[in-house]
Enzyme design. Structure first.
Site, PDB file in Angstrom:
ATOM      1  N   ARG A   1       1.066  -1.747  -0.456  1.00 41.94           N
ATOM      2  CA  ARG A   1      -0.050  -0.322   0.174  1.00 41.94           C
ATOM      3  C   ARG A   1       0.856   1.379  -0.194  1.00 41.94           C
ATOM      4  O   ARG A   1       0.342   2.371  -0.859  1.00 41.94           O
ATOM      5  CB  ARG A   1      -1.177   0.508   1.160  1.00 41.94           C
ATOM      6  CG  ARG A   1      -1.914  -1.090   1.534  1.00 41.94           C
ATOM      7  CD  ARG A   1      -2.701  -1.045   0.117  1.00 41.94           C
ATOM      8  NE  ARG A   1      -4.355   0.088   0.386  1.00 41.94           N
ATOM      9  CZ  ARG A   1      -4.969   0.751  -0.317  1.00 41.94           C
ATOM     10  NH1 ARG A   1      -5.604  -0.787  -0.805  1.00 41.94           N
ATOM     11  NH2 ARG A   1      -5.547   1.206   0.162  1.00 41.94           N
TER      12      ARG A   1
ATOM     13  N   THR B   1      -5.694   6.285  -2.679  1.00 40.41           N
ATOM     14  CA  THR B   1      -6.118   5.650  -3.878  1.00 40.41           C
ATOM     15  C   THR B   1      -6.282   6.950  -4.999  1.00 40.41           C
ATOM     16  O   THR B   1      -6.332   6.842  -5.651  1.00 40.41           O
ATOM     17  CB  THR B   1      -7.500   5.318  -3.645  1.00 40.41           C
ATOM     18  OG1 THR B   1      -7.398   4.456  -2.292  1.00 40.41           O
ATOM     19  CG2 THR B   1      -8.362   5.261  -3.925  1.00 40.41           C
TER      20      THR B   1
ATOM     21  N   ASN C   1      -6.974   4.434 -11.704  1.00 45.52           N
ATOM     22  CA  ASN C   1      -5.526   4.807 -10.511  1.00 45.52           C
ATOM     23  C   ASN C   1      -4.625   3.360 -10.866  1.00 45.52           C
ATOM     24  O   ASN C   1      -4.050   3.465 -10.202  1.00 45.52           O
ATOM     25  CB  ASN C   1      -6.583   5.085  -9.629  1.00 45.52           C
ATOM     26  CG  ASN C   1      -7.046   3.691  -8.114  1.00 45.52           C
ATOM     27  OD1 ASN C   1      -7.069   2.629  -9.138  1.00 45.52           O
ATOM     28  ND2 ASN C   1      -7.055   3.897  -7.396  1.00 45.52           N
TER      29      ASN C   1
ATOM     30  N   GLU D   1      -8.786 -12.486  -1.296  1.00 52.53           N
ATOM     31  CA  GLU D   1      -8.619 -12.459  -3.178  1.00 52.53           C
ATOM     32  C   GLU D   1      -7.876 -12.687  -3.741  1.00 52.53           C
ATOM     33  O   GLU D   1      -7.814 -13.501  -5.124  1.00 52.53           O
ATOM     34  CB  GLU D   1      -8.032 -11.281  -3.033  1.00 52.53           C
ATOM     35  CG  GLU D   1      -9.390  -9.786  -2.673  1.00 52.53           C
ATOM     36  CD  GLU D   1      -8.197  -8.493  -2.350  1.00 52.53           C
ATOM     37  OE1 GLU D   1      -9.482  -7.429  -1.777  1.00 52.53           O
ATOM     38  OE2 GLU D   1      -7.362  -7.976  -2.797  1.00 52.53           O
TER      39      GLU D   1
HETATM   40  P1  IDP Z   1      -7.957   1.706  -2.793  1.00 49.66           P
HETATM   41  O1  IDP Z   1      -8.662   1.075  -4.218  1.00 49.66           O
HETATM   42  O2  IDP Z   1      -7.230   1.797  -2.835  1.00 49.66           O
HETATM   43  O3  IDP Z   1      -8.508   0.688  -1.893  1.00 49.66           O
HETATM   44  P2  IDP Z   1     -10.712   1.388  -2.467  1.00 49.66           P
HETATM   45  O4  IDP Z   1     -11.175   2.409  -1.693  1.00 49.66           O
HETATM   46  O5  IDP Z   1     -10.927   0.303  -2.408  1.00 49.66           O
HETATM   47  O6  IDP Z   1      -9.660   2.657  -2.856  1.00 49.66           O
HETATM   48  O7  IDP Z   1     -11.106   1.470  -3.780  1.00 49.66           O
HETATM   49  C1  IDP Z   1     -11.424   0.954  -5.051  1.00 49.66           C
HETATM   50  C2  IDP Z   1     -11.296   0.941  -6.084  1.00 49.66           C
HETATM   51  O8  IDP Z   1     -12.240   1.855  -6.825  1.00 49.66           O
HETATM   52  C3  IDP Z   1     -10.121   2.671  -6.394  1.00 49.66           C
HETATM   53  O9  IDP Z   1      -9.187   2.181  -6.917  1.00 49.66           O
HETATM   54  C4  IDP Z   1     -10.424   3.649  -7.544  1.00 49.66           C
HETATM   55  O10 IDP Z   1     -10.396   2.680  -9.200  1.00 49.66           O
HETATM   56  C5  IDP Z   1     -12.277   3.055  -7.272  1.00 49.66           C
HETATM   57  N1  IDP Z   1     -12.706   4.814  -6.598  1.00 49.66           N
HETATM   58  C6  IDP Z   1     -12.640   4.576  -5.150  1.00 49.66           C
HETATM   59  N2  IDP Z   1     -13.494   5.737  -4.878  1.00 49.66           N
HETATM   60  C7  IDP Z   1     -13.632   6.207  -6.024  1.00 49.66           C
HETATM   61  C8  IDP Z   1     -14.484   7.890  -6.396  1.00 49.66           C
HETATM   62  O11 IDP Z   1     -15.125   7.873  -5.652  1.00 49.66           O
HETATM   63  N3  IDP Z   1     -14.962   7.618  -7.812  1.00 49.66           N
HETATM   64  C9  IDP Z   1     -14.407   7.150  -8.726  1.00 49.66           C
HETATM   65  N4  IDP Z   1     -13.751   5.485  -8.613  1.00 49.66           N
HETATM   66  C10 IDP Z   1     -13.058   5.516  -6.970  1.00 49.66           C
HETATM   67 MG    MG Z   2      -9.495  -1.193  -1.216  1.00 51.11          MG
END
Ligand code: IDP
Ligand code: MG
Length: 138
Positions: free
Chosen positions: A86, A92, A113, A127
């Site tokens: 991480r 994120t 991302n 996973e």
């Molecule tokens: P993470 O990947 O850093 O763990 P999470 O909150 O688990 O972040 O969200 C999963 C994925 O969902 C993110 O990596 C991103 O691709 C997408 N995502 C998260 N927040 C948003 C948002 O506010 N708008 C659009 N896509 C989002």
């Molecule tokens: Mg996540």
């Protein structure tokens, strides 16, 4: 032997030809590739993988995006794999990601991302098992 984390190089990064550069960063970061494959997730499978986000407003967009092109899925091994990975990938939102992180360098937006990393040891196991059999791990 350390513990494991699970990663996916996301569709837009794979399509942009960034897989090699990202994998180089991962290996140079001290992670050993235990298992790896290029796959196209069905909408159903992407939906299941991100089921924890089902109630979030971006869920449909996320499922469409993650099933919209092939990804590279991998299991990685290192001491403190989950936390260190991480740190290597960054926040994120790439706008908030630290300099030198994979998301800072390769992400195109909050949604797109570039890379996934498990958020706990428990989820890393879930996973990894979701994508790989024991025969695919070395
Ligand atoms: P993470 O990947 O850093 O763990 P999470 O909150 O688990 O972040 O969200 C999963 C994925 O969902 C993110 O990596 C991103 O691709 C997408 N995502 C998260 N927040 C948003 C948002 O506010 N708008 C659009 N896509 C989002
Ligand atoms: Mg996540």
């Amino acid at each position: 032997m350390g513990n494991i984390t699970f990663t996916m190089i996301k569709p837009e990064a794979v399509a942009a030809g960034k897989s090699g550069a990202i994998l180089k960063r991962i290996e140079e970061g001290g992670f050993r590739i235990v298992a790896m494959k290029k796959i196209l997730l069905s909408e159903e499978k992407a939906g299941k993988f991100y089921e924890v986000h089902k109630e979030r407003p971006f869920y449909n967009e996320l499922v469409e995006y993650m099933s919209g092109g092939p990804i590279i899925a991998a299991i990685l091994e290192k001491e403190n794999a989950v936390t260190d990975f991480r740190t290597l990938i960054g926040s994120t939102n790439p706008k908030e990601a630290e300099k030198g992180t994979i998301r800072k360098e390769f992400a195109t937006s909050l949604a797109m991302n570039a890379i996934h990393g498990s958020d706990s040891d428990e989820n890393a196991q879930i996973e990894a098992d979701f994508h790989f059999s024991n025969q695919e791990r070395f």
